[in-house]
Design a protein around this motif. Structure first.
Motif, PDB file in Angstrom:
ATOM      1  N   ARG A 101      14.341   7.834  37.495  1.00  0.00           N
ATOM      2  CA  ARG A 101      13.958   6.472  37.859  1.00  0.00           C
ATOM      3  C   ARG A 101      12.580   6.134  37.276  1.00  0.00           C
ATOM      4  O   ARG A 101      12.394   5.065  36.694  1.00  0.00           O
ATOM      5  CB  ARG A 101      13.918   6.348  39.383  1.00  0.00           C
ATOM      6  CG  ARG A 101      13.619   4.953  39.837  1.00  0.00           C
ATOM      7  CD  ARG A 101      13.919   4.767  41.329  1.00  0.00           C
ATOM      8  NE  ARG A 101      13.330   3.532  41.826  1.00  0.00           N
ATOM      9  CZ  ARG A 101      13.806   2.325  41.580  1.00  0.00           C
ATOM     10  NH1 ARG A 101      14.896   2.204  40.850  1.00  0.00           N
ATOM     11  NH2 ARG A 101      13.208   1.249  42.062  1.00  0.00           N
ATOM     12  N   ASP A 102      11.649   7.056  37.420  1.00  0.00           N
ATOM     13  CA  ASP A 102      10.300   6.802  36.916  1.00  0.00           C
ATOM     14  C   ASP A 102      10.231   7.181  35.446  1.00  0.00           C
ATOM     15  O   ASP A 102       9.917   8.297  35.080  1.00  0.00           O
ATOM     16  CB  ASP A 102       9.286   7.622  37.724  1.00  0.00           C
ATOM     17  CG  ASP A 102       7.871   7.119  37.481  1.00  0.00           C
ATOM     18  OD1 ASP A 102       7.637   6.441  36.473  1.00  0.00           O
ATOM     19  OD2 ASP A 102       6.999   7.415  38.322  1.00  0.00           O
ATOM     20  N   ARG A 103      10.611   6.235  34.586  1.00  0.00           N
ATOM     21  CA  ARG A 103      10.614   6.507  33.156  1.00  0.00           C
ATOM     22  C   ARG A 103      10.253   5.228  32.416  1.00  0.00           C
ATOM     23  O   ARG A 103      10.162   4.161  33.026  1.00  0.00           O
ATOM     24  CB  ARG A 103      12.003   6.968  32.716  1.00  0.00           C
ATOM     25  CG  ARG A 103      13.015   5.829  32.804  1.00  0.00           C
ATOM     26  CD  ARG A 103      14.396   6.229  32.364  1.00  0.00           C
ATOM     27  NE  ARG A 103      15.197   5.071  32.083  1.00  0.00           N
ATOM     28  CZ  ARG A 103      15.746   4.285  33.015  1.00  0.00           C
ATOM     29  NH1 ARG A 103      15.544   4.547  34.285  1.00  0.00           N
ATOM     30  NH2 ARG A 103      16.464   3.229  32.675  1.00  0.00           N
ATOM     31  N   LEU A 104      10.018   5.332  31.124  1.00  0.00           N
ATOM     32  CA  LEU A 104       9.774   4.153  30.306  1.00  0.00           C
ATOM     33  C   LEU A 104      10.846   4.078  29.241  1.00  0.00           C
ATOM     34  O   LEU A 104      11.195   5.087  28.634  1.00  0.00           O
ATOM     35  CB  LEU A 104       8.415   4.238  29.614  1.00  0.00           C
ATOM     36  CG  LEU A 104       7.169   3.765  30.363  1.00  0.00           C
ATOM     37  CD1 LEU A 104       6.000   3.744  29.397  1.00  0.00           C
ATOM     38  CD2 LEU A 104       7.371   2.390  30.971  1.00  0.00           C
ATOM     39  N   GLU A 105      11.396   2.890  29.028  1.00  0.00           N
ATOM     40  CA  GLU A 105      12.390   2.702  27.980  1.00  0.00           C
ATOM     41  C   GLU A 105      11.842   1.731  26.941  1.00  0.00           C
ATOM     42  O   GLU A 105      11.599   0.571  27.257  1.00  0.00           O
ATOM     43  CB  GLU A 105      13.692   2.139  28.573  1.00  0.00           C
ATOM     44  CG  GLU A 105      14.549   3.127  29.345  1.00  0.00           C
ATOM     45  CD  GLU A 105      15.034   4.291  28.493  1.00  0.00           C
ATOM     46  OE1 GLU A 105      15.120   4.145  27.252  1.00  0.00           O
ATOM     47  OE2 GLU A 105      15.297   5.364  29.078  1.00  0.00           O
ATOM     48  N   ALA A 106      11.656   2.213  25.741  1.00  0.00           N
ATOM     49  CA  ALA A 106      11.260   1.360  24.611  1.00  0.00           C
ATOM     50  C   ALA A 106      10.173   0.356  24.985  1.00  0.00           C
ATOM     51  O   ALA A 106      10.343  -0.846  24.846  1.00  0.00           O
ATOM     52  CB  ALA A 106      12.486   0.635  24.058  1.00  0.00           C
ATOM     53  N   ALA A 107       9.073   0.868  25.492  1.00  0.00           N
ATOM     54  CA  ALA A 107       8.006  -0.008  25.950  1.00  0.00           C
ATOM     55  C   ALA A 107       7.073  -0.379  24.797  1.00  0.00           C
ATOM     56  O   ALA A 107       6.758   0.459  23.952  1.00  0.00           O
ATOM     57  CB  ALA A 107       7.218   0.678  27.052  1.00  0.00           C
ATOM     58  N   ASP A 108       6.673  -1.648  24.787  1.00  0.00           N
ATOM     59  CA  ASP A 108       5.678  -2.124  23.826  1.00  0.00           C
ATOM     60  C   ASP A 108       4.447  -2.580  24.588  1.00  0.00           C
ATOM     61  O   ASP A 108       4.560  -3.285  25.586  1.00  0.00           O
ATOM     62  CB  ASP A 108       6.231  -3.312  23.026  1.00  0.00           C
ATOM     63  CG  ASP A 108       7.345  -2.878  22.094  1.00  0.00           C
ATOM     64  OD1 ASP A 108       7.090  -2.011  21.255  1.00  0.00           O
ATOM     65  OD2 ASP A 108       8.471  -3.397  22.252  1.00  0.00           O
ATOM     66  N   LEU A 109       3.296  -2.163  24.091  1.00  0.00           N
ATOM     67  CA  LEU A 109       2.063  -2.562  24.765  1.00  0.00           C
ATOM     68  C   LEU A 109       0.899  -2.370  23.800  1.00  0.00           C
ATOM     69  O   LEU A 109       0.859  -1.396  23.052  1.00  0.00           O
ATOM     70  CB  LEU A 109       1.839  -1.700  26.011  1.00  0.00           C
ATOM     71  CG  LEU A 109       0.578  -1.994  26.839  1.00  0.00           C
ATOM     72  CD1 LEU A 109       0.723  -3.311  27.575  1.00  0.00           C
ATOM     73  CD2 LEU A 109       0.325  -0.880  27.849  1.00  0.00           C
TER      74      LEU A 109
END
Lengths: 544, 355
Positions: free
Chosen positions: A308-316
């Protein structure tokens, strides 16, 4: 928009008559309150050695009243509630509780059973639920004998469903509690108290874990319950909630009651001043011109897909001289993002650039060397080592650098001297550099972490829940330091569940939900309700 | 009702009073079964005291017995400081003894100032190598080091038996399963003529001082403490957790190996499968009694040794079983565990009002 909680039940059943009620309230206060007292504390005094945790505190609560209990950490709120619940016995003073007949009778001290028997219930900030049992089982747990029959179960079920209907506390009763959302778990907790026929309900920081919408729902429920005659003691440090929900506010400071007044006519600044005992300087956020990027995520994924605590293809993109806030209910990807920036995890795919260089493998020491300052979410678990001294914790990240060691031997005099300087510069209240850090209060512990991070003039600062559990004084200090670091040209990634904090500090705000990170939006003029909706998973594109 | 209130800091007198008090409490508690068995209590204790320290000879025997206990106590103390639960000091001791015999019984011929350090080093390295295996298993696969180190004890002991009944068997020993003796050049000199006390004691005390300095004054020691107290925070702060644990493994195994080397080179001269009457396990008691302080290990080991030597002597005199010593040690361990509670908490009497 001022207090709208119940003068009487009839009024409450028809909500939404805000200002008129306010006027009536003021009028009525000139006359004695007609509602019966349900709880009356008189002259409660509790000493722990030289410390007076509660100093002759009086507190009256009437049926249907919502009273806020305000105070900084260490002001005596917890002690007072512990006395009420029989965990402590007061040195002086009496606790009187109304019985079923409405007569006040003294509550025997030192007995939790007596408090429950007398109809006092509490919902703690950290829930006391058996996670593998269903909501229904949790509610009736302990109220039935082991030999109860199916018939009784059906009776209990009917009663719980009636309670849900009356109170509006909707929750799935037949699913293990672990699978419920935090808001639902809280509703189960409140139902649990109601099922035990509480007449006084204490809510300890109930909105700390909720989205703004959930918090509004809770407020509506509390009003409805108060309208039915329930007395509510609302412990919170979110002053705007206190002002909106409660009709009376009791402020504790240094163990003594410093105010007991209607919320009508009070504002946040006066309440904060009462809590802290001095004027709170307004936060100033001088404008900066953001510089080069210090953190860049390009389609970065962190953590296993099923997690659940994950990042998917994050842009920042985070640039020097700006604060970017990450909003979201805890466990939606903040942990993965923080781990990535802190160097505890590597990106599964995508590109991560920190201060112009690829981030590479998980390497906390490498991050520190690259000029990343990290303030971890849990200062007890990740930020400090309790058994070591303040000085040792201060140099935890830099112990092998030249100033702190020579030929492998610690330069203890130098370390101690530098820690002494930090203690003065950051106003860390402690017996000295050699004191074990676990003896320090949360705020002072956090100041040690802050000093450790900021003294290296980091280019990128990860501040993960930097003020969680801190009182107003310490929170103000942390905020001031973060803004100063931004002014100096550091980029700050602020991950927080506290929307007030995010809006007060951030230049831009992004929202993370179920592993997806929204684009960062300019904070100025951003509607808090938009952010709230996004936290609940309604991303702008889908909402349409 | 008694309430436990955490202490902010433990006063120095208490950290000393607790182990000393525990030792005394253990002796007092032992009086109970002594009385039940019908033995004269005061006589028994007097004989124990005399047997342990009543004469120069008795004292030397006690210190001789304390020597391996200091080494294994240090081995346990350094490992437990880092929360590395090394229960395998017994096996590491035998590995150290085996290496000492293998090198010192004629394989290399050299003057004492070369051979002696060499065999001691070999013993230390053998013990260290033995513990490195479970440490690597722990950091690589998360294997529980308690199980691995404990079970390896039996493997090593069986291996030792195989060696001394086979390839390393002394042909001159009339069929006894024991190894060939080490050369004179590989023997630790006695401290006094006519007594069994040897230079191993000096090395053991020096090791305690060095370990104290290492742990409290160096970067390595700092990391060991940090990893032991909170490995998560240590990792977060970028400290090399795996490497620190490996270092602890080397130190702990090496010290246990030195215990074996010193017993062979200083006392027995050869290796048998009853070289150690459980020194490895007793080291855990020694370290616990010393509250994991390297300097505290020295008096703690001497106390445990005195109990064993005194009980032996007493049982010879009045026929009470020397199992009494195990009883004293067990009581001491229990007392110090309870005492440990006192160092961390204050007891506050809370009067409960009648409901």
């Amino acid at each position: 928009m001022l207090p709208s909680s119940g003068r009487d039940a009839a009024d409450l059943s028809r909500p939404g008559r805000g200002s008129r009620q306010g006027n009536r309230l003021r009028l009525q206060l000139m006359h004695p309150d007609p509602r019966p007292l349900v709880l009356s504390l008189t002259g409660i005094t509790k000493r722990f050695g030289p410390l007076t945790a509660n100093d002759r505190i009086d507190l009256d609560v009437r049926a249907g009243e919502i009273v806020a209990l305000l105070g900084e950490n260490g002001a005596g709120k917890t002690t007072l509630m512990s006395i009420l619940f029989g965990h402590y016995v007061a040195d002086e003073g009496t606790v009187n509780v109304a019985g079923t007949g409405g007569q006040l009778a003294p509550l025997p001290g030192g007995s939790a059973e007596a408090a429950l028997e007398a109809g006092i219930g509490m919902v703690h900030q950290h829930f006391a639920l058996a996670e593998n049992l269903t909501g229904f089982e949790n509610i009736v747990l302990g109220t039935q004998s082991l030999w109860s029959t199916r018939l009784k179960r059906r009776e209990a079920r009917a009663r719980v469903e009636r309670l849900i209907e009356e109170s509006g506390l909707a929750a799935d009763l037949d699913v293990p509690v672990a699978r419920l959302s935090v808001g639902e778990q809280q509703r189960i907790e409140i139902l649990k108290a109601l099922y035990r026929d509480v007449r006084v309900l204490i809510l300890d920081e109930p909105t700390a874990v909720l989205t703004p919408q959930e918090a509004d729902g809770l407020a509506a429920t509390v009003r409805r319950l108060a309208g039915r005659g329930l007395a509510v003691i609302f412990i919170s440090h979110k002053l705007h909630e206190v002002l909106a929900l409660c009709e009376r506010v009791v402020v504790l400071r240094g163990g003594a009651k410093v105010a007991d007044r209607p919320t009508a006519g009070a504002d946040r600044a006066t309440l904060a001043e009462l809590m802290v005992g001095r004027a709170i300087p307004a936060r100033e956020r001088p404008p900066t011109t953001p510089g080069a990027s210090v953190l860049e995520l390009r389609a970065a994924s962190v953590g296993k897909p099923g997690q659940r605590d994950r990042l998917e293809a994050a842009d920042l993109v985070l640039r020097a001289g700006e604060i970017v806030g990450i909003a979201g209910v805890s466990g939606n990807g903040q942990g993965a993002l923080a781990a990535l920036v802190a160097g505890l995890a590597a990106a599964r795919s995508g590109e991560v650039t920190i201060a112009g260089a690829p981030a590479g493998e998980a390497d906390p020491a490498g991050r520190i060397a690259a000029g990343v300052g990290r303030i971890p979410e849990d200062r007890h678990r990740d930020g400090t080592i309790g058994a070591l001294s303040v000085a040792e914790n201060y140099v935890l990240e830099t112990v092998s650098e030249a100033g702190n060691q020579a030929f492998g031997f610690l330069r203890r005099a130098g370390i101690r001297a530098r820690t002494g300087e930090a203690i003065r510069a950051y106003d860390i209240r402690c017996p000295g550099p050699d004191a074990a850090i676990r003896a320090l209060s949360g705020g002072n512990m956090q100041k040690v972490v802050l000093a450790r991070v900021l003294e290296r003039a980091p280019r990128l600062i990860l501040a993960h829940q930097p003020t969680r559990g801190l009182d107003i004084g310490a929170t103000t200090e942390v905020h001031r330091r973060l803004i100063a670091a931004r002014g100096r040209g550091a980029g700050v990634l602020l991950i927080s569940e506290d929307l007030d904090e995010l809006f007060a500090l951030s230049d831009r705000i992004a929202v993370v939900h179920a592993g997806h990170l929204s684009p960062a939006m300019v904070a100025e003029g951003l509607d808090v309700r938009t952010v709230g909706l996004m936290m609940a998973g309604h991303m702008p594109g889908e909402a349409a | 009702m008694i309430r436990f209130v955490p202490r902010e800091r433990t006063p120095l007198w208490l950290t000393i009073a607790v182990p000393v008090g525990s030792g005394l409490a253990a002796l007092l508690l032992t009086a109970l079964p002594l009385a039940l068995s019908g033995a004269p209590i005061l006589d028994a204790f007097r004989l124990m005291a005399l047997g342990a320290a009543g004469s120069g000879f008795a004292l030397a025997e006690t210190l001789t017995r304390a020597t391996p206990l200091i080494f294994t106590g240090l081995a346990a103390a350094v490992a437990f400081r880092a929360k590395l639960w090394n229960i395998g000091a017994e096996g590491q001791l035998y590995a150290g003894a085996l290496a000492t015999v293998a090198l010192g019984a004629g394989l290399i011929e050299a003057p004492a100032y070369v051979l002696l350090p060499l065999v001691l080093l070999a013993g230390a390295l053998a013990g260290a190598a033995l513990l490195l295996v479970p440490v690597l298993f722990k950091s690589r696969f998360g294997a529980d080091e308690v199980v691995v180190t404990l079970l390896m004890n039996f493997i090593v002991l069986l291996f030792v038996q195989m060696m001394i009944e086979g390839p390393m068997k002394d042909e001159m020993a009339l069929g006894w399963p024991q190894s060939a003796p080490v050369l004179d050049e590989a023997t630790l000199p006695k401290l006094f003529t006519g007594l069994r006390l040897h230079w191993g004691l000096v090395i053991a005390v020096a090791a305690a001082v060095l370990l104290h300095v290492l742990i409290s004054r160096t970067v390595w020691g700092f990391r060991i403490r940090a990893v032991g107290e909170n490995a998560r925070a240590a990792r977060y702060a970028g400290l090399p957790v795996g490497r620190s644990l490996a270092l602890v493994g080397l130190l702990s195994g090496g010290l246990a190996g030195l215990a074996g080397a010193s017993e062979v080179a200083g006392l027995k001269g050869y290796l048998t499968s009853d070289l150690s009457p459980g020194f490895g396990y007793a080291g855990i008691v020694v370290a616990t009694l010393a509250n994991l302080s390297p300097l505290g290990v020295v008096p703690s080991a001497i106390f445990i040794a005195a109990v064993f030597v005194g009980a032996d002597s007493m049982s010879r005199a009045i026929g009470v079983s020397n199992y009494l010593a195990d009883l004293v040690v067990a009581f001491a361990l229990l007392s110090v565990l309870i005492g440990g509670l006192l160092t961390r908490f204050r007891l506050v009497l809370v009067r409960r009002e009648a409901a």
